[in-house]
Design an enzyme around this catalytic site. Structure first.
Site, PDB file in Angstrom:
ATOM      1  N   GLY A 582      18.536 -65.111 -78.786  1.00 55.52           N
ATOM      2  CA  GLY A 582      19.300 -66.411 -78.396  1.00 55.52           C
ATOM      3  C   GLY A 582      18.636 -67.213 -77.188  1.00 55.52           C
ATOM      4  O   GLY A 582      17.474 -66.830 -76.613  1.00 55.52           O
ATOM      5  N   SER A 583      19.317 -68.306 -76.593  1.00 53.39           N
ATOM      6  CA  SER A 583      18.627 -69.149 -75.609  1.00 53.39           C
ATOM      7  C   SER A 583      19.609 -69.181 -74.495  1.00 53.39           C
ATOM      8  O   SER A 583      20.921 -69.697 -75.379  1.00 53.39           O
ATOM      9  CB  SER A 583      18.017 -70.301 -75.995  1.00 53.39           C
ATOM     10  OG  SER A 583      18.935 -70.971 -76.755  1.00 53.39           O
ATOM     11  N   GLY A 584      19.701 -69.315 -73.465  1.00 49.32           N
ATOM     12  CA  GLY A 584      20.704 -69.551 -72.426  1.00 49.32           C
ATOM     13  C   GLY A 584      20.461 -70.859 -71.658  1.00 49.32           C
ATOM     14  O   GLY A 584      19.729 -71.761 -72.107  1.00 49.32           O
ATOM     15  N   GLN A 585      20.911 -71.112 -70.408  1.00 52.29           N
ATOM     16  CA  GLN A 585      20.790 -71.997 -69.890  1.00 52.29           C
ATOM     17  C   GLN A 585      19.256 -72.464 -69.237  1.00 52.29           C
ATOM     18  O   GLN A 585      18.880 -73.494 -69.490  1.00 52.29           O
ATOM     19  CB  GLN A 585      21.614 -72.277 -68.488  1.00 52.29           C
ATOM     20  CG  GLN A 585      21.464 -73.199 -67.317  1.00 52.29           C
ATOM     21  CD  GLN A 585      21.631 -74.696 -67.873  1.00 52.29           C
ATOM     22  OE1 GLN A 585      21.894 -75.002 -68.922  1.00 52.29           O
ATOM     23  NE2 GLN A 585      21.136 -75.460 -66.828  1.00 52.29           N
ATOM     24  N   ASP A 698      31.388 -72.381 -68.876  1.00 50.54           N
ATOM     25  CA  ASP A 698      30.827 -72.503 -70.391  1.00 50.54           C
ATOM     26  C   ASP A 698      31.169 -71.458 -71.454  1.00 50.54           C
ATOM     27  O   ASP A 698      30.540 -70.801 -72.021  1.00 50.54           O
ATOM     28  CB  ASP A 698      29.247 -72.298 -70.128  1.00 50.54           C
ATOM     29  CG  ASP A 698      28.529 -72.697 -71.459  1.00 50.54           C
ATOM     30  OD1 ASP A 698      29.154 -73.812 -72.283  1.00 50.54           O
ATOM     31  OD2 ASP A 698      27.370 -72.773 -71.880  1.00 50.54           O
TER      32      ASP A 698
END
Length: 889
Positions: A582-585, A698
């Protein structure tokens, strides 16, 4: 017949067989405004129809011949005019022959009446009085129509909402947002940003409107308004016609002005000047329409017109660079904002007006967030053509989906082979040199018996390789044998690879068998690169003369507050580049494995070069918070590695996330029992955070990870890139979080506090039980909350308890002071349920740790079970978690 009434020799059929352009039929603003189309649209005119009835006193019936097709039409006698007939012709062409339409067709068609008694059968019609009952009227294209007219084909755009990630067909960048992300052409189906609508060429193909010319049209089908000229009609308002079916929308004609179109067509076509480019946003190749993948230097961009493409596609792109085309004094080139650095601003203030300590503001627009898509996510249906209308029984809210800001990535089916070929080796256990066909991929090194079979001798996972070194140990070599070329060292055995025959010249025959220094060195380099595919290798720089490069690859490991210098992450962990979690900030999360223990981990790779130097402290915000958190409901941080270019954050790897669990459920929503079980765990983890003055900021199902695939799994909160240190009476103003789950005070740029997380919990409860987002962006949140009929439609809320709705209402309070806190939520009757308590106690007993329930409640639930003749289990563990007792208020 006079020459003036004869059709000129230069006239041509309005529908030549070779016409390939597909185009609607707009006409200039100067055309008559009393045309037939306007009356057809408001119903005061009967639409032309295929009929054999004779005309009455009040109507005139005649035949229109367009190419090889005849249409029988009937028009009111008092409304019969030349302009009305031309309007009718344009409408027929627009629906039956879109490939033959062109810009300004209204002024470039001629009407001829068939007169069989005349020597020249075709008689030019100059007045509507010449049309009589039963006449055959031929439509002919004037010689004034040029090839240029056929090339100018404006797009018919309308605002559209997309259900899957979609890219602009002009600039190649993603269309951002949850709804109404961009404009779709009704003719060709292409998609554009609103900002790109005034720059796109007028080249609509009309493939979505193309209809077989031998299919008759029904009467009402011809009642289509004649569109105005592109310069005369503004873009359709975003607030209107958004949720109508495409057939009912009024398209807006947009694109480059006609004068610019003519200027561009006359320009000399020159080749593009491509240069390697790094993109900060997801972008597709404008030649092959595939994603430009990678962290940086993903593709090529023309220096002049900003055309984007793959490196492999650059040689195939036509020589059609337009250079710096200007429009209204500004460049019309695409991608201008993709090159801008991410602007990070700091504007956090506490309630006392003081500056926040490590609280530099995140990029304010959500578009500036970096993330990458897996190609498999782009194979789904790009959009839906219709949207359900609002009704009291069905929800018009947006279905739950993985929002663009946090795309869930999937693992590729098979690893790509990095290198293969014959190679020789012996080991520290067996000095007999063996020859096998080696095949290296991103996860393991496999030694096959031959190059085509599936049987293999040995498989060496890259995660078990501790290091690759130059030849050092020659004690195991058999007498009279040539020395090896490099060593692969694992925890249990050392592989001595290659055979140095001492020859200085390259021998292709020996190299093909795996013998020779050069072939061994190529394998050594490939294995080193595979061990750490996302960053340069520190171990490559081993010579004394490479001190500068060695410093660039020096890393620091921070684990349990201990700093260790010169620790290369590739010597401790193996990162699987093809396993994107996945991808975060700030970065991308890869799957990985600890080399010595074989433990699976998740490694977030953060590219520091994307951010200004003064903002590097912000990149460590997540690490700084996680280092001080030790709770079973929060993801565990193992350690951090840092190089001058990147930061590697190593965390425990979990099974999946809550959103995946919701979407994969039978009805795309969770039962109340499971929702209670998971929400209670979320609230307990939040209680620990809020006790330490940490606000997640978030919170959403994507950031609630599941430890297993069990029906009642352990959940852990993750992704603290937005987290803030906010005191009990403090407020912040920085832009944080994902809009779909954010409280109104953040969206309105007002001060917020820890109650921000409680609003997000309310949204999570809502989407878990219903499978939809609670709000429709078309209406004010206050109005929607107060309208229970639309907030909680019978389907599916008739199946959900009133206690659940009451908790949601108390969490989704616009006024922060009225919003429930963590403790109030945990004490709510919906969560104070005996079955929920049993599920939680069973879970705590299973994992051997009590951190959710409290022993003070045991007596109360035991009395409850006795009173209601319910079974009270005796096998539960009783000891509470000491850490939980110390940290909870």
């Amino acid at each position: 017949m006079s020459a003036n009434n004869s059709p000129p020799s230069a006239q041509k059929s309005v529908f030549p067989a070779t016409v390939s352009a597909v185009l609607p039929a707009p006409s200039p603003c100067s055309s008559p405004k009393t045309g037939l189309s306007a009356r057809l649209s408001n119903g005061s005119f009967s639409a032309p129809s295929l009929t054999n009835s004779r005309g009455s006193v009040h109507t005139v019936s005649f035949l229109l011949q367009i190419g090889l097709t005849r249409e029988s039409v009937t028009i009111e006698a008092q409304e019969l005019s030349l302009s009305a007939v031309k309007d009718l012709v344009c409408s027929i062409v627009y629906q039956k022959f879109p490939e033959c339409g062109f810009f300004g067709m209204y002024d470039k068609i001629l009407l001829f009446r068939h007169d069989m008694n005349s020597e020249n059968i075709l008689q030019l019609i100059t007045s509507a009085d010449e049309i009589h009952e039963g006449d055959l009227v031929e439509v002919v294209l004037s010689a004034l129509a040029t090839v240029e007219d056929f090339q100018i084909r404006p797009h018919a755009l309308y605002v559209h909402s997309y259900k899957a990630p979609t890219f602009c067909d002009y600039c190649g960048e993603m269309l951002w947002g949850l709804v109404r992300q961009g404009l779709k052409c009704e003719g060709c189906g292409l998609n554009y940003h609103k900002r790109c609508a005034f720059k796109i060429p007028n080249n609509c193909s009309g493939v979505r409107k193309r209809r077989l010319s031998n299919v008759s049209l029904p009467g009402p089908g011809l009642s289509v308004p004649r569109p105005l000229q592109p310069e005369c009609v503004p873009l359709l308002s975003e607030e209107s016609h958004t949720h109508q079916e495409p057939s009912k929308r009024i398209p807006s004609w947009s694109g480059r002005p006609i004068w610019m179109e003519k200027m561009v067509m006359c320009r000399v076509k020159v080749p593009h000047t491509f240069a390697v480019h790094s993109y900060g946003r997801p972008t597709i190749c404008q030649y092959c329409k595939r994603l430009l993948k990678g962290l940086f230097r993903q593709g090529m961009q023309c220096k002049d017109c900003k055309f984007n493409c793959h490196k492999r596609c650059a040689s195939k792109v036509p020589r059609d660079c337009l250079g710096e085309v200007t429009f209204n004094g500004e460049p019309c080139s695409v991608g201008t904002d993709a090159d801008m650095p991410m602007d990070i601003d700091s504007s956090d203030v506490n309630s006392d007006g003081s500056r926040g300590l490590d609280d530099s503001e995140e990029p304010s627009p959500p578009e500036d967030k970096m993330f990458f898509l897996d190609p498999t996510d782009l194979d789904v249906e790009r959009d839906e053509e219709t949207v359900k209308t609002i009704s009291p029984s069905t929800s018009n809210n947006i279905p739950l989906m993985r929002v663009v800001q946090s795309i869930k990535h999937t693992k590729r089916r098979s690893s790509t082979v990095v290198k293969e070929g014959w190679m020789v080796h012996y080991t520290s256990r067996d000095n007999l040199r063996k020859r096998h066909y080696w095949r290296l991929d991103s996860k393991c090194l496999t030694l096959f018996q031959n190059e085509s079979g599936s049987k293999y001798y040995k498989e060496i996972p890259l995660s078990e390789i501790l290091r690759v070194s130059s030849p050092q140990d020659f004690t195991s070599i058999s007498q009279g044998s040539n020395p090896h070329c490099f060593e692969i060292i694992t925890d249990t055995v050392v592989y001595f690879v290659g055979e140095n025959n001492g020859s200085s010249s390259h021998n292709p025959v020996l190299a093909a068998t795996g013998v020779g220094l050069d072939v061994a060195q190529s394998w050594e380099k490939a294995i080193r690169q595979a061990l750490m595919p996302v960053t340069p290798q520190a171990s490559v720089c081993t010579s004394p003369g490479q001190g500068k490069d060695h410093n660039l690859a020096t890393s620091i490991s921070v684990s349990n507050c201990q700093v260790q210098e010169n620790v290369d992450i590739s010597s401790v962990y193996q990162i699987f580049a093809d396993e994107v979690l996945g991808s975060g900030q700030f970065g991308i999360v890869y799957g990985g494995k600890h080399r010595k223990t074989g433990r699976d981990v998740a490694i977030k790779v953060i590219d520091k070069m994307r951010f200004p130097t003064k903002q590097e402290s912000q990149l460590r915000n997540e690490v700084a918070i996680l280092q001080n958190l030790h709770h079973p409901g929060i993801v565990n941080l193992e350690c951090m590695f840092e190089t001058p270019e990147r930061v590697f954050v190593v965390m425990e790897k979990l099974h999946g996330d809550m959103l995946e669990m919701i979407l994969s459920s039978e009805k795309s929503r969770l039962p109340e029992r499971i929702t209670k079980f998971m929400v209670t765990q979320i609230l307990v983890a939040l209680r620990n955070l809020h006790f330490k003055n940490i606000v997640h900021c978030d919170l959403k199902p994507e950031n609630v990870l599941l430890a297993s695939a069990e029906p009642f799994p352990q959940v852990k909160l993750c992704d603290f890139g937005f987290a803030r240190i906010i005191g009990e009476k403090s407020f912040r103003r920085s832009v944080v979080g994902t809009p779909a789950y954010l409280a109104p005070e953040v969206l309105r740029s007002k001060g917020y506090n820890r109650s921000l997380d409680m609003w997000s919990v309310g949204v999570i409860v809502y989407v878990s039980l219903s499978g939809t987002f609670p709000f429709n962006e078309d209406e004010d949140i206050n109005d929607q909350i107060q309208n229970a009929a639309f907030m909680y439609p019978p389907n599916p809320w008739r199946e959900i308890s009133s206690e659940a709705i009451d908790l949601i209402n108390n969490l989704l309070q616009v006024k922060m002071r009225k919003r429930y806190s963590v403790d109030k939520s945990l004490s709510h009757p919906w969560l104070q349920d005996y079955q929920t308590w049993l599920d939680l106690r069973e879970f705590e007993t299973r994992i051997g740790e009590r951190y959710i329930t409290h022993e003070s409640d045991d007596a109360r639930w035991e009395i409850h079970a006795y009173t209601h003749n319910l079974e009270y289990p005796k096998h539960f563990i009783m000891a509470p978690n000491p850490d939980d007792m110390e940290e909870d208020p």
